[in-house]
Design an enzyme around this catalytic site. Structure first.
Site, short mmCIF file in Angstrom:
data_model
loop_
_atom_site.label_atom_id
_atom_site.label_comp_id
_atom_site.label_asym_id
_atom_site.label_seq_id
_atom_site.Cartn_x
_atom_site.Cartn_y
_atom_site.Cartn_z
N GLU A 250 0.17 1.43 13.46
CA GLU A 250 1.16 2.44 13.85
C GLU A 250 0.53 3.31 14.92
O GLU A 250 -0.68 3.27 15.14
CB GLU A 250 1.55 3.31 12.65
CG GLU A 250 0.39 4.13 12.09
CD GLU A 250 0.83 5.26 11.17
OE1 GLU A 250 2.02 5.60 11.14
OE2 GLU A 250 -0.04 5.84 10.49
N LYS B 154 7.56 3.02 11.83
CA LYS B 154 6.62 1.91 11.91
C LYS B 154 7.27 0.63 12.41
O LYS B 154 6.63 -0.17 13.10
CB LYS B 154 5.97 1.70 10.55
CG LYS B 154 5.07 2.86 10.12
CD LYS B 154 4.22 2.46 8.95
CE LYS B 154 3.80 3.61 8.07
NZ LYS B 154 2.91 4.59 8.64
N ASN C 209 0.24 7.35 15.96
CA ASN C 209 0.50 8.74 15.59
C ASN C 209 0.59 9.56 16.87
O ASN C 209 -0.37 9.67 17.62
CB ASN C 209 -0.60 9.27 14.67
CG ASN C 209 -0.56 8.60 13.31
OD1 ASN C 209 0.51 8.22 12.81
ND2 ASN C 209 -1.71 8.40 12.70
N PHE D 64 -9.94 13.46 -9.37
CA PHE D 64 -9.49 14.04 -8.09
C PHE D 64 -8.20 14.84 -8.24
O PHE D 64 -7.36 14.87 -7.34
CB PHE D 64 -9.34 12.96 -7.01
CG PHE D 64 -10.64 12.29 -6.66
CD1 PHE D 64 -11.46 12.82 -5.68
CD2 PHE D 64 -11.04 11.14 -7.32
CE1 PHE D 64 -12.67 12.22 -5.36
CE2 PHE D 64 -12.25 10.53 -7.01
CZ PHE D 64 -13.07 11.06 -6.03
P1 ADP Z 1 -4.46 11.51 10.09
O1 ADP Z 1 -4.09 10.09 10.39
O2 ADP Z 1 -4.52 12.41 11.25
O3 ADP Z 1 -5.59 11.63 9.16
P2 ADP Z 1 -2.70 11.93 7.92
O4 ADP Z 1 -1.87 10.70 7.85
O5 ADP Z 1 -3.72 12.18 6.90
O6 ADP Z 1 -3.24 12.06 9.37
O7 ADP Z 1 -1.73 13.17 8.01
C1 ADP Z 1 -2.09 14.37 8.67
C2 ADP Z 1 -1.30 15.49 8.10
O8 ADP Z 1 0.07 15.27 8.28
C3 ADP Z 1 -1.50 15.67 6.63
O9 ADP Z 1 -1.41 17.04 6.37
C4 ADP Z 1 -0.35 14.89 6.02
O10 ADP Z 1 -0.05 15.39 4.75
C5 ADP Z 1 0.73 15.15 7.03
N1 ADP Z 1 1.68 14.06 7.20
C6 ADP Z 1 1.48 12.89 7.82
N2 ADP Z 1 2.59 12.15 7.85
C7 ADP Z 1 3.53 12.85 7.24
C8 ADP Z 1 4.91 12.64 6.97
N3 ADP Z 1 5.55 11.54 7.34
N4 ADP Z 1 5.58 13.59 6.31
C9 ADP Z 1 4.96 14.72 5.95
N5 ADP Z 1 3.68 15.00 6.20
C10 ADP Z 1 2.96 14.08 6.82
P1 ADP Z 2 0.22 6.04 7.10
O1 ADP Z 2 1.39 6.32 7.96
O2 ADP Z 2 0.41 6.49 5.71
O3 ADP Z 2 -1.05 6.50 7.74
P2 ADP Z 2 -0.61 3.33 7.77
O4 ADP Z 2 0.30 2.24 8.16
O5 ADP Z 2 -1.42 3.94 8.86
O6 ADP Z 2 0.20 4.44 7.01
O7 ADP Z 2 -1.57 2.79 6.63
C1 ADP Z 2 -2.41 3.64 5.90
C2 ADP Z 2 -3.58 2.84 5.35
O8 ADP Z 2 -3.13 1.76 4.52
C3 ADP Z 2 -4.42 2.15 6.41
O9 ADP Z 2 -5.41 3.02 6.93
C4 ADP Z 2 -5.02 0.99 5.64
O10 ADP Z 2 -6.11 1.42 4.86
C5 ADP Z 2 -3.92 0.60 4.70
N1 ADP Z 2 -3.09 -0.49 5.27
C6 ADP Z 2 -1.94 -0.34 5.95
N2 ADP Z 2 -1.42 -1.53 6.30
C7 ADP Z 2 -2.25 -2.47 5.83
C8 ADP Z 2 -2.26 -3.90 5.85
N3 ADP Z 2 -1.30 -4.61 6.42
N4 ADP Z 2 -3.28 -4.53 5.24
C9 ADP Z 2 -4.27 -3.83 4.64
N5 ADP Z 2 -4.31 -2.50 4.58
C10 ADP Z 2 -3.33 -1.80 5.17
MG MG Z 3 -1.78 5.85 9.49
#
Ligand code: ADP
Ligand code: ADP
Ligand code: MG
Length: 660
Positions: free
Chosen positions: A288, A116, A290, A348
């Site tokens: 970020e 990130k 993906n 949950f």
């Molecule tokens: P999306 O943004 O596509 O919804 P998620 O963040 O929910 O993706 O992650 C998609 C899949 O990848 C899930 O099965 C999650 O558990 C896995 N995943 C995402 N990031 C990581 C990570 N850094 N390490 C391990 N598994 C990850």
């Molecule tokens: P991940 O890799 O786990 O998907 P993200 O950086 O995409 O991590 O963040 C996951 C979620 O956390 C976002 O979808 C949002 O709901 C929340 N989030 C992340 N950063 C912020 C921020 N700066 N302020 C508010 N919410 C945030």
């Molecule tokens: Mg994310």
């Protein structure tokens, strides 16, 4: 084009990739762990290769095993799906070195967007608006507090390597900061083997909006508009839709242009997603990128008609994108519900076990004009194992408008029936029926706001009350008929939980059931599809079809329609009077009890009398159907008694541990 592709993933995404390969006439190789030997993906693929035991670290995460399987089968390319090795640059490089195509972006792009912090710097340089914060790593708690004050609370503490909602915490003040910083560092090291942490401003009441991008190896990049994924639990997406109800055309174009600029800056050459948080005022900030296919990609496919897996395969082969930005348009509205094996009524809690019943809604176009797509990775009879992500399926609905798509989704959820494992279908149904969600006035705190004390089902509305009454009376009649004990009684009292509803029963010329309701009005129940023993009750109420889940219990039925669930009894009026005068049975307080969720054998009770237990700690392990179910503490407490030991057989709802 490739003749054979290996799929380095499992479950629903493997199945989804196989479907596109089949359509393109490409052979498939499915790798699998011992736990997945009998899986749907293995059954559907042309070939399959066992790569190791159930834990992912010994199978799906082993690059060596995947490469070996590629060589053994003569596959020319690998699709990594999401999770596992999908964002692993070393894996992509390894394949390149071996002369195997990686169906994803080039390793340099993965590296650039891989964590990130680095990606945020790239984004800033590419002119993308980023969340205000500190662009560097933070080493000590003192430094963290100092920087947090500069940014201004609340701030978000984030693991640079984070993903899947892990390694994220909000801090509202110095104390939070000190505690959170250490916690995120520890969690990051544990989950990602990388404890780098940074800080950014916490955007209040935000929405999650992301842009799908698609690139080729010839420098072309387009975007396929946005998805909104604001319905989240613990920063993990639960419901996603496209387009976003928040965006106007100008914001959409601005976000799309920034996403494309970032993708071009890193020579992006596959499908990827640029994630943003957006304020309710439509300000937006990069979160970020993906560098993979996203779980929620089907909603984009439904509104654009583009098959993203096919495009990834074509790009990896070296084809030029067959369309330009101006060829793309948004058609209608699509929504996705993630069906998880988790019990919404029990906080949950993840639930594993055998899926003893699994009825899926019909895919394709339905009468009311909505289209259903159900990306599922399991079949009835399959086991949901503790080793992998608890997602069972991604249920999607498309329709010309948002309102129709939501109505279609609500109906598709009504037509989804699972048993054997806890699942979140009633919860998803509750969201679909909530006025706030319907209005589109959502944010990432929606679930916390609307369900502050967890989920306990919704009260039946007027139509649902009629459904509960009519279904119960009909089942009562059908059951009596079958028992050879039909009654010619026409007046009944239906108790919904404690609430009495008087009805008079008759049949019309078409043999439909007519129910006169005390207090006025009547309802007509026709086209009943149910016989004793069936767990679903289908019929038309006043000409509109519905499906309810039904279960016979001691003196009546438990009926669930969407998010409304109640115990329903059909009684003679005299008896109903007696019931009403029965002293109210005070429900036992079970909040301090850990109960066995199913009949099985106790494997272990790793807590002892007097022990202090924290939320999330394992308090018991129960085995049933060769599956282990791990029961975790739902709150902090001290163990007051332990009522079972390893080897004991237990029934459902037997007390295992009591907290003081
Ligand atoms: P999306 O943004 O596509 O919804 P998620 O963040 O929910 O993706 O992650 C998609 C899949 O990848 C899930 O099965 C999650 O558990 C896995 N995943 C995402 N990031 C990581 C990570 N850094 N390490 C391990 N598994 C990850
Ligand atoms: P991940 O890799 O786990 O998907 P993200 O950086 O995409 O991590 O963040 C996951 C979620 O956390 C976002 O979808 C949002 O709901 C929340 N989030 C992340 N950063 C912020 C921020 N700066 N302020 C508010 N919410 C945030
Ligand atoms: Mg994310």
């Amino acid at each position: 084009m490739f003749k054979k592709i290996l799929i380095a993933n499992r479950g629903e995404i493997a199945v989804r990739i196989i479907k596109t390969c089949r359509r393109m006439g490409i052979q498939t190789v499915q790798v699998y762990s011992e736990a997945d030997a009998g899986s749907l993906a293995v059954e559907m693929a042309d070939e399959s290769v066992l790569i190791g035991p159930a834990p992912a670290a010994q199978s799906y995460l082993l690059a060596d095993k995947i490469v070996e399987a590629v060589k053994q089968t003569g596959a020319e390319a690998v699709h990594p799906g999401f999770g596992f090795l999908s964002e692993n640059a070393a894996f992509a490089r390894r394949l390149r070195d071996e002369g195997i195509a990686f169906i994803g972006p080039n390793p340099e792009a993965i590296d650039a967007m891989g964590d990130k912090i680095t990606s945020k710097k790239f984004a800033q340089d590419a002119g993308v608006s980023t969340v205000p914060g500190h662009m560097g790593l933070i080493e000590s708690t003192e430094e963290a507090v100092k920087i947090a004050r500069e940014i201004g609370y609340p701030v978000m503490i984030k693991a640079s390597a984070g993903g899947g909602g892990k390694g994220i915490r909000v801090a509202h003040g110095d104390d939070d900061m000190a505690e959170g910083f250490a916690a995120v560092k520890a969690e990051a090291l544990n989950a990602f083997g990388d404890d780098r942490v940074f800080l950014e401003k916490f955007i209040i009441d935000p929405r999650h909006i992301e842009i799908q991008v698609l690139g080729d190896k010839h420098g072309n990049v387009v975007h396929l508009f946005e998805r909104e994924c604001s319905i989240q639990r613990r920063n993990q997406k639960v419901i996603e839709e496209a387009p976003s109800p928040l965006l106007d055309e100008a914001t959409r174009m601005a976000m799309g242009a920034q996403a494309v600029a970032l993708a071009k800056a890193v020579n992006y050459d596959s499908a990827g997603t640029v994630e943003f948080v957006a304020g309710q005022d439509r300000s937006f900030f990069f979160l970020e990128m993906n560098t993979r296919l996203q779980v929620e990609h089907p909603v984009t496919e439904l509104i654009t008609g583009v098959d993203l897996v096919e495009q990834m395969i074509r790009s990896a082969w070296g084809e030029k994108l067959a369309f330009e930005q101006s060829d793309l348009a948004i058609n209608g509205w699509a929504i996705e519900s993630r069906i998880y094996a988790e019990d919404p009524y029990r906080g949950f809690l993840p639930s594993i076990g055998r899926l003893v019943r699994y009825e899926q809604p019909e895919e394709g176009e339905h009468e009311d004009g909505y289209v259903v797509r159900n990306d599922s990775g399991v079949r009835e009879g399959d086991e949901i194992s503790m080793f992998y992500d608890p997602m069972i399926a991604k249920l999607c609905a498309w329709a010309p408008t948002r309102d129709e798509a939501l109505t279609g989704m609500a109906r598709a959820l009504e037509d989804t029936h699972l048993a054997g494992v806890g699942h979140n279908v009633p919860f998803l149904a509750a969201v679909m029926d909530q006025p706030r969600f319907r209005s589109g006035n959502i944010s990432t705190s929606y679930i916390k706001d609307e369900f502050p004390d967890g989920f306990h089902g919704l009260k039946p509305d007027a139509r649902q009350t009629h459904i509960l009454i009519a279904a119960a009376v009909a089942m009562n009649e059908i059951q009596a008929e079958q028992d050879g004990d039909p009654s010619d009684r026409t007046d009944w009292v239906v108790l919904i939980d404690k609430e009495p509803h008087g009805v008079t029963l008759s049949y019309d010329a078409d043999e439909a059931l007519l129910l006169g309701l005390t207090g006025g009005g009547h309802v007509r129940l026709s086209d009943i599809e149910w016989r004793p023993g069936l767990a679903q009750f289908q019929a038309d109420l006043d000409g509109e079809s519905f499906t309810a889940e039904v279960k016979r219990v001691a003196d009546g039925f438990v009926i669930r329609h969407r998010a409304a669930r109640a115990r329903v009894r059909v009684l003679r009026p005299r008896l109903a009077d007696l019931y009403a005068r029965l002293p109210e049975k005070v429900a036992a307080d079970t909040s301090k009890l850990v109960l066995s969720p199913m009949p099985g054998l106790v494997v272990a009770i790793p807590v002892t009398l007097g022990q202090e237990v924290k939320t999330g700690e394992t308090v018991a392990i129960i085995e049933a159907m060769k599956m282990q179910n791990i029961l975790k503490a739902e709150r902090d407490g001290v163990v007051k008694s332990v009522s079972a030991k390893a080897g004991d057989p237990v029934a459902a709802d037997d007390v295992l541990v009591e907290f003081g």
